[in-house]
Design a protein around this motif. Structure first.
Motif, PDB file in Angstrom:
ATOM      1  N   ASN A 132      38.480   6.598  30.238  1.00 52.53           N
ATOM      2  CA  ASN A 132      39.075   5.724  31.249  1.00 52.53           C
ATOM      3  C   ASN A 132      40.516   6.105  31.552  1.00 52.53           C
ATOM      4  N   TYR A 178      40.019   6.729  23.591  1.00 56.76           N
ATOM      5  CA  TYR A 178      38.797   5.941  23.754  1.00 56.76           C
ATOM      6  C   TYR A 178      38.976   4.551  23.157  1.00 56.76           C
ATOM      7  N   VAL A 233      34.682  11.060  30.979  1.00 62.18           N
ATOM      8  CA  VAL A 233      34.181   9.786  30.452  1.00 62.18           C
ATOM      9  C   VAL A 233      35.312   8.913  29.908  1.00 62.18           C
ATOM     10  N   LYS A 254      35.784   4.014  27.150  1.00 58.09           N
ATOM     11  CA  LYS A 254      35.021   5.214  27.491  1.00 58.09           C
ATOM     12  C   LYS A 254      33.859   4.798  28.387  1.00 58.09           C
ATOM     13  N   ARG A 255      33.546   5.631  29.370  1.00 61.23           N
ATOM     14  CA  ARG A 255      32.417   5.381  30.269  1.00 61.23           C
ATOM     15  C   ARG A 255      31.161   6.048  29.720  1.00 61.23           C
ATOM     16  N   ASP A 256      30.027   5.626  30.228  1.00 56.61           N
ATOM     17  CA  ASP A 256      28.760   6.256  29.839  1.00 56.61           C
ATOM     18  C   ASP A 256      28.542   7.562  30.595  1.00 56.61           C
ATOM     19  N   SER A 257      29.167   7.681  31.763  1.00 55.94           N
ATOM     20  CA  SER A 257      29.013   8.903  32.560  1.00 55.94           C
ATOM     21  C   SER A 257      30.346   9.234  33.222  1.00 55.94           C
ATOM     22  N   CYS A 258      30.432  10.424  33.763  1.00 55.22           N
ATOM     23  CA  CYS A 258      31.671  10.891  34.387  1.00 55.22           C
ATOM     24  C   CYS A 258      31.999  10.090  35.644  1.00 55.22           C
TER      25      CYS A 258
END
Length: 133
Positions: free
Chosen positions: A14, A111, A12, A116-120
């Motif tokens: 970036n 982060y 998650v 940061k992403r919400d999912s992988c």
């Protein structure tokens, strides 16, 4: 002898996802496979190798049944990429407590600095076979 290496990464993060994309682009001999720390395979490998899940590990390298973390993992990966990247392995001479202090500082702030992403991260079709799940 070319041994396959497994990179466990924070799926998650970036910065971590961009690092995986960097490795994929430069790993012409396909020496690396990947698994996110959040996935089933990543979790199973963490457990199998008794890697603490609460450490700020955003990058773990598994080679020949050995675990490398933090700056050592990154430097060993660069060495294995070859070409000019392997020259950066010279930084291994810096004592680990210094290298890892820098690594931990970046890991703690990754982060905030990179997002940061919400999912992988999902691999594209060209790279699907390089991911363990």
């Amino acid at each position: 002898m070319n041994h396959l290496s497994i990179v466990l990464f924070d799926g998650v993060c970036n910065l971590c996802s961009r690092s995986v994309q960097f490795i994929l682009r430069h790993d012409r001999k396909k020496k690396f496979k990947f698994a996110s720390l959040q996935g089933r395979t990543g979790q199973a490998l963490l457990q199998q190798y008794e890697i603490a899940q609460n450490e700020p590990n955003s990058f773990v390298l598994l080679e020949n049944n050995k675990v490398y973390t933090r700056s050592t993992a990154v430097l060993r990966m660069l060495k294995k990429l070859g070409a000019g990247w392997s020259l950066l392995y010279i930084f291994i001479i810096i004592p680990p407590f210094i290298r890892d202090a820098v690594y931990n500082w970046v890991a703690r702030n990754r982060y905030k600095w990179f997002g940061k992403r919400d999912s992988c991260m999902l691999p594209g079709p060209a790279w699907q076979d390089r991911f363990l799940e």
